[in-house]
Design a protein around this motif. Sequence first.
Motif, PDB file in Angstrom:
ATOM      1  N   VAL A  54       2.832  -1.516  11.162  1.00 28.36           N
ATOM      2  CA  VAL A  54       3.900  -1.060  10.253  1.00 28.36           C
ATOM      3  C   VAL A  54       3.299  -0.480   8.976  1.00 28.36           C
ATOM      4  O   VAL A  54       3.721   0.578   8.491  1.00 28.36           O
ATOM      5  N   GLN A  55       2.285  -1.156   8.431  1.00 34.58           N
ATOM      6  CA  GLN A  55       1.635  -0.667   7.217  1.00 34.58           C
ATOM      7  C   GLN A  55       0.942   0.672   7.463  1.00 34.58           C
ATOM      8  O   GLN A  55       1.046   1.597   6.644  1.00 34.58           O
ATOM      9  N   TRP A  56       0.244   0.786   8.572  1.00 32.68           N
ATOM     10  CA  TRP A  56      -0.460   2.034   8.909  1.00 32.68           C
ATOM     11  C   TRP A  56       0.520   3.193   9.013  1.00 32.68           C
ATOM     12  O   TRP A  56       0.259   4.291   8.535  1.00 32.68           O
ATOM     13  N   GLN A  57       1.678   2.932   9.638  1.00 33.23           N
ATOM     14  CA  GLN A  57       2.674   3.984   9.797  1.00 33.23           C
ATOM     15  C   GLN A  57       3.270   4.373   8.444  1.00 33.23           C
ATOM     16  O   GLN A  57       3.493   5.558   8.176  1.00 33.23           O
ATOM     17  N   GLU A  58       3.534   3.390   7.598  1.00 34.53           N
ATOM     18  CA  GLU A  58       4.094   3.688   6.285  1.00 34.53           C
ATOM     19  C   GLU A  58       3.106   4.471   5.425  1.00 34.53           C
ATOM     20  O   GLU A  58       3.510   5.369   4.673  1.00 34.53           O
ATOM     21  N   GLU A  59       1.840   4.133   5.505  1.00 30.90           N
ATOM     22  CA  GLU A  59       0.840   4.809   4.686  1.00 30.90           C
ATOM     23  C   GLU A  59       0.663   6.267   5.094  1.00 30.90           C
ATOM     24  O   GLU A  59       0.313   7.102   4.256  1.00 30.90           O
ATOM     25  N   ARG A  60       0.906   6.588   6.334  1.00 31.07           N
ATOM     26  CA  ARG A  60       0.746   7.965   6.774  1.00 31.07           C
ATOM     27  C   ARG A  60       2.046   8.743   6.746  1.00 31.07           C
ATOM     28  O   ARG A  60       2.059   9.939   7.037  1.00 31.07           O
ATOM     29  N   ASN A  61       3.130   8.094   6.428  1.00 30.99           N
ATOM     30  CA  ASN A  61       4.409   8.763   6.197  1.00 30.99           C
ATOM     31  C   ASN A  61       4.924   8.363   4.816  1.00 30.99           C
ATOM     32  O   ASN A  61       6.040   7.883   4.661  1.00 30.99           O
ATOM     33  N   MET A  62       4.056   8.539   3.820  1.00 28.94           N
ATOM     34  CA  MET A  62       4.379   8.056   2.477  1.00 28.94           C
ATOM     35  C   MET A  62       5.549   8.822   1.884  1.00 28.94           C
ATOM     36  O   MET A  62       5.594  10.056   1.945  1.00 28.94           O
ATOM     37  N   ASP A  63       6.479   8.090   1.314  1.00 28.36           N
ATOM     38  CA  ASP A  63       7.543   8.734   0.562  1.00 28.36           C
ATOM     39  C   ASP A  63       7.061   8.990  -0.860  1.00 28.36           C
ATOM     40  O   ASP A  63       5.904   8.767  -1.211  1.00 28.36           O
ATOM     41  N   ARG A  64       7.925   9.479  -1.705  1.00 29.01           N
ATOM     42  CA  ARG A  64       7.526   9.872  -3.049  1.00 29.01           C
ATOM     43  C   ARG A  64       7.052   8.685  -3.875  1.00 29.01           C
ATOM     44  O   ARG A  64       6.254   8.828  -4.793  1.00 29.01           O
ATOM     45  N   ARG A  65       7.537   7.495  -3.552  1.00 31.35           N
ATOM     46  CA  ARG A  65       7.162   6.330  -4.350  1.00 31.35           C
ATOM     47  C   ARG A  65       5.775   5.812  -3.996  1.00 31.35           C
ATOM     48  O   ARG A  65       5.167   5.100  -4.787  1.00 31.35           O
ATOM     49  N   ARG A  66       5.267   6.151  -2.802  1.00 35.08           N
ATOM     50  CA  ARG A  66       3.984   5.606  -2.366  1.00 35.08           C
ATOM     51  C   ARG A  66       2.882   6.653  -2.312  1.00 35.08           C
ATOM     52  O   ARG A  66       1.778   6.355  -1.887  1.00 35.08           O
ATOM     53  N   ARG A  67       3.158   7.878  -2.746  1.00 35.16           N
ATOM     54  CA  ARG A  67       2.152   8.928  -2.577  1.00 35.16           C
ATOM     55  C   ARG A  67       0.986   8.776  -3.536  1.00 35.16           C
ATOM     56  O   ARG A  67      -0.048   9.415  -3.354  1.00 35.16           O
ATOM     57  N   PHE A  68       1.141   7.953  -4.589  1.00 35.58           N
ATOM     58  CA  PHE A  68       0.062   7.752  -5.550  1.00 35.58           C
ATOM     59  C   PHE A  68      -0.616   6.400  -5.362  1.00 35.58           C
ATOM     60  O   PHE A  68      -1.283   5.900  -6.272  1.00 35.58           O
ATOM     61  N   ASP A  69      -0.468   5.803  -4.198  1.00 38.21           N
ATOM     62  CA  ASP A  69      -1.056   4.488  -3.927  1.00 38.21           C
ATOM     63  C   ASP A  69      -2.555   4.649  -3.702  1.00 38.21           C
ATOM     64  O   ASP A  69      -2.988   5.467  -2.881  1.00 38.21           O
ATOM     65  N   THR A  70      -3.358   3.872  -4.407  1.00 39.25           N
ATOM     66  CA  THR A  70      -4.817   3.960  -4.309  1.00 39.25           C
ATOM     67  C   THR A  70      -5.432   2.741  -3.630  1.00 39.25           C
ATOM     68  O   THR A  70      -6.655   2.591  -3.656  1.00 39.25           O
ATOM     69  N   ARG A  71      -4.631   1.892  -3.029  1.00 36.88           N
ATOM     70  CA  ARG A  71      -5.179   0.710  -2.370  1.00 36.88           C
ATOM     71  C   ARG A  71      -5.848   1.085  -1.049  1.00 36.88           C
ATOM     72  O   ARG A  71      -5.501   2.102  -0.445  1.00 36.88           O
ATOM     73  N   PRO A  72      -6.805   0.263  -0.579  1.00 37.02           N
ATOM     74  CA  PRO A  72      -7.408   0.536   0.734  1.00 37.02           C
ATOM     75  C   PRO A  72      -6.339   0.536   1.822  1.00 37.02           C
ATOM     76  O   PRO A  72      -5.410  -0.278   1.794  1.00 37.02           O
ATOM     77  N   ARG A  73      -6.486   1.439   2.750  1.00 39.20           N
ATOM     78  CA  ARG A  73      -5.465   1.606   3.781  1.00 39.20           C
ATOM     79  C   ARG A  73      -5.904   0.965   5.094  1.00 39.20           C
ATOM     80  O   ARG A  73      -7.087   0.786   5.363  1.00 39.20           O
ATOM     81  N   ALA A  74      -4.924   0.624   5.904  1.00 35.82           N
ATOM     82  CA  ALA A  74      -5.199   0.010   7.200  1.00 35.82           C
ATOM     83  C   ALA A  74      -5.847   1.023   8.125  1.00 35.82           C
ATOM     84  O   ALA A  74      -5.598   2.235   8.038  1.00 35.82           O
ATOM     85  N   LEU A  75      -6.677   0.532   9.027  1.00 37.42           N
ATOM     86  CA  LEU A  75      -7.348   1.377  10.011  1.00 37.42           C
ATOM     87  C   LEU A  75      -6.633   1.278  11.351  1.00 37.42           C
ATOM     88  O   LEU A  75      -5.970   0.285  11.665  1.00 37.42           O
ATOM     89  N   MET A  76      -6.796   2.308  12.150  1.00 39.17           N
ATOM     90  CA  MET A  76      -6.092   2.362  13.431  1.00 39.17           C
ATOM     91  C   MET A  76      -6.524   1.246  14.367  1.00 39.17           C
ATOM     92  O   MET A  76      -5.726   0.761  15.184  1.00 39.17           O
TER      93      MET A  76
END
Length: 482
Positions: A419-441
Amino acid sequence: MVVPKAKAWASAAPGPGALGILAFEAAASMSRLVALHRSLSEPEVARLRSDTMRSQGVAYLVSTDQSLLLRLACAELLSDLDRSAAAVARFGSRCGDDSPLVRDFALVYAALKTGSADLDRFGLRLTGSRVQKKFAKMERFVRATAKLSEEMEALDELEAAERKMAQRWARFSGPLPLLKPEASPVICSDSFRLELRSSRQRVRRFKAESLWCRSFEKAARLMALSACALFARICLVFGPFVPGLPPVFISDRTRVRFAPVHKLRLSYPWPSSQGKYSSSGPIERRHAAAEDVVRVSNSCPIFGGGREANAKAETDWRKVLEASPDTVGAAGLALRYANVVVAAERLLRAEAAGLEEDAAAEREEIYEMLPAAMRSTVRAKLRDWWKDRGPLDRRLAEGWKEAVERILAWLGPMAHDTVQWQEERNMDRRRRFDTRPRALMIQTLHLSNREKTEAAIAEVLVGLSCACWYSELPRGPSSFRF
């Protein structure tokens, strides 16, 4: 002393060659670079090797081949960096900078990936302190630009409210009617006008502090240098185990250079922040048989790629990430199955807490999310269980719950990461400036074996069915729907 500083941003307007409205796109690109930088930090690489790659879910559903998992992680990080580099090249093409690093970054990055780029002629020093300062500066720009976006949205709402009330007043012709103050709070409220003025001042201040007033040249050069540093870091972490990456070495302890693939001298482009802790630092390849296991301190065993992997270097990293036909991702069911597992966790918690209404709602939600084939599988398993279920008592129900908890202990984290991986790659306007490490596939259900995943989910749903049936014995089994 304060007045000159206020005047400096009171008339903040983008000058010639400034980013202006494109500051938000530049900040989004910078946020991806900062997220990559954090994903490649010592603690995150150590977590990848010691936790993610050794987790029970990844080992059972994806693969136990550590070399394959490293190659998949490397391919995803490089693919993310490629997308960021493409954005840097777009910004660089609009610059009037004479530096080829900015103007021709697409060519520089392509040469970098083949090991033929000469960073010395660009005057780049990819030492530790310089790299850290660049990423810290980008992070400050991202935060200020994100704050500017919020303040501009708030200002738009206030100005829209002001225009709306002005239009209402404009409808009247002739003498204005007498209205009570509460009937026209916007026009008559001094606090609203003060809030509107303060909002405009905050917007001007954040425009001066963010990328809004920065030039294309400054933003593009900052991102270009960061992209080069990130590629060097990826080569250093994964180079000894992933074919196709050019080796990296340090010249005179100040400059980082890339070498063609026949050179194997490796080094570390910036110093470790944890002293002797070097689980993600340079690892010399052992000259031994391909079947040997290279053991890395503070990490899981790393298996050599084998003769075939070494003979053919991976160049198109996107093909490495393509899901095979027998995976959940190839069937397009990764997110749906992840939501089913998350809903099963909520059902288990609601059942343990005795929240019967919440449990019934979760059962209905799970039933609607299941594909037709999975519904048939679960029903068949339940029919087989009912044929020879034996005496149904509390001990048996507790046994089912314990079995479900054991499966969800390793299946649940993969569902949440999906769920996190999918959200990070379909970021809405509120999450486009997120600088946290992202989940890997490799942490998700995307690359997991479909047959094993569906079998585990079916076991979870059958166990929950039996446990819920026992708790609903006074009402009879017809109240449960599977």
